[in-house]
Motif scaffolding. Structure first.
Motif, short mmCIF file in Angstrom:
data_model
loop_
_atom_site.label_atom_id
_atom_site.label_comp_id
_atom_site.label_asym_id
_atom_site.label_seq_id
_atom_site.Cartn_x
_atom_site.Cartn_y
_atom_site.Cartn_z
N ASP A 28 73.46 58.97 71.70
CA ASP A 28 74.54 58.26 72.11
C ASP A 28 74.75 58.16 73.57
N ALA A 29 75.56 57.49 74.17
CA ALA A 29 75.73 57.58 75.87
C ALA A 29 76.04 58.91 76.17
N GLY A 30 76.50 59.77 75.46
CA GLY A 30 76.91 61.27 75.98
C GLY A 30 75.78 62.23 75.75
N GLY A 31 74.52 61.60 75.36
CA GLY A 31 73.24 62.46 75.23
C GLY A 31 73.44 63.26 73.97
N ILE A 32 74.36 62.90 72.95
CA ILE A 32 74.41 63.62 71.79
C ILE A 32 73.83 62.77 70.74
N SER A 33 72.72 63.80 70.05
CA SER A 33 72.12 63.29 68.69
C SER A 33 72.97 62.65 67.64
N VAL A 34 73.01 61.48 67.11
CA VAL A 34 73.75 61.03 66.22
C VAL A 34 72.79 61.09 64.83
N THR A 35 72.94 62.03 63.80
CA THR A 35 72.22 62.25 62.84
C THR A 35 72.93 61.46 61.55
N SER A 36 73.99 61.17 61.42
CA SER A 36 74.89 60.61 60.55
C SER A 36 76.02 59.97 61.06
N ILE A 37 76.78 59.02 60.16
CA ILE A 37 77.93 58.50 60.47
C ILE A 37 78.57 58.40 59.12
N ASN A 38 80.06 58.47 59.53
CA ASN A 38 80.92 58.66 58.23
C ASN A 38 81.42 57.26 58.08
N LEU A 39 80.99 56.66 57.04
CA LEU A 39 81.58 55.14 56.39
C LEU A 39 82.91 55.36 55.56
N GLN A 40 83.73 54.41 55.70
CA GLN A 40 84.98 54.21 55.09
C GLN A 40 85.16 52.95 54.38
N GLU A 41 85.74 52.84 53.34
CA GLU A 41 86.21 51.57 52.54
C GLU A 41 86.88 50.90 53.51
N PRO A 42 86.35 49.47 53.64
CA PRO A 42 87.08 48.58 54.61
C PRO A 42 88.49 48.08 53.85
N THR A 43 89.48 47.94 54.61
CA THR A 43 90.82 47.57 54.38
C THR A 43 90.75 45.94 54.56
N ILE A 44 91.69 45.40 53.94
CA ILE A 44 91.74 43.95 53.97
C ILE A 44 91.79 43.30 55.20
N ALA A 45 92.58 44.02 56.18
CA ALA A 45 92.55 43.62 57.39
C ALA A 45 91.32 43.58 58.08
N GLU A 46 90.43 44.59 57.70
CA GLU A 46 89.17 44.79 58.51
C GLU A 46 88.09 43.71 57.86
N ILE A 47 88.30 43.41 56.48
CA ILE A 47 87.63 42.20 56.01
C ILE A 47 87.81 40.82 56.83
N GLU A 48 89.29 40.81 56.96
CA GLU A 48 89.77 39.38 57.48
C GLU A 48 89.16 39.23 58.97
N SER A 49 89.16 40.42 59.64
CA SER A 49 88.62 40.66 61.04
C SER A 49 87.16 40.19 60.94
N LEU A 50 86.39 40.81 60.10
CA LEU A 50 85.07 40.64 59.82
C LEU A 50 84.59 39.05 59.67
N SER A 51 85.67 38.47 58.89
CA SER A 51 85.31 37.18 58.62
C SER A 51 85.54 36.23 59.71
N ASP A 52 86.74 36.30 60.44
CA ASP A 52 86.83 35.65 61.67
C ASP A 52 86.09 35.90 62.75
N ASN A 53 85.60 36.91 62.76
CA ASN A 53 84.59 37.50 64.04
C ASN A 53 83.21 36.66 63.77
N THR A 54 82.93 36.57 62.37
CA THR A 54 81.43 36.05 61.95
C THR A 54 81.45 34.50 62.35
N LYS A 55 82.77 33.84 62.17
CA LYS A 55 82.78 32.53 62.44
C LYS A 55 82.82 32.26 63.89
N LYS A 56 83.32 33.29 64.86
CA LYS A 56 83.27 33.01 66.32
C LYS A 56 82.06 33.61 66.87
#
Length: 99
Positions: A28-56
């Motif tokens: 990453d930008a701080g020079g730290i090695s990223v070996t894993s990322i924590n994924l979470q179930e998306p909320t309805i608001a996040e899904i709506e935002s994803l849909s809106d941003n996909t269109k834009k």
């Protein structure tokens, strides 16, 4: 749950949160090695935002923005991730989005 090869037609239930281990770690930008990322179930608001941003902005930029907001990994670091990791991460989100 470790990353694993899933037969194409087999349905997998993902736990949430889910620690996705990167196939190819990135720095990453701080020079730290990223070996894993924590994924979470998306909320309805996040899904709506994803849909809106996909269109834009298009699907890839919208997905990277959602992933950055969701995981606190910056877009510049996400841009360094390999295609295999993108594919694995997308499979996780496709499970919840019904894609």
């Amino acid at each position: 749950m470790q990353n694993q090869e899933i037969p194409e037609n087999e349905v997998v239930e993902y736990p949430t949160p889910y620690d996705y281990t990167l196939v190819a770690p990135v720095v990453d930008a701080g020079g730290i090695s990223v070996t894993s990322i924590n994924l979470q179930e998306p909320t309805i608001a996040e899904i709506e935002s994803l849909s809106d941003n996909t269109k834009k902005f298009g699907s890839m930029k919208a997905f990277k923005t959602m992933l950055a907001n969701h995981t606190k990994v910056d877009v510049a670091t996400i841009n360094k991730m390999g295609a295999r990791d993108l594919n694995g991460i997308q499979k996780y989100y496709d499970y919840f989005l019904g894609v």
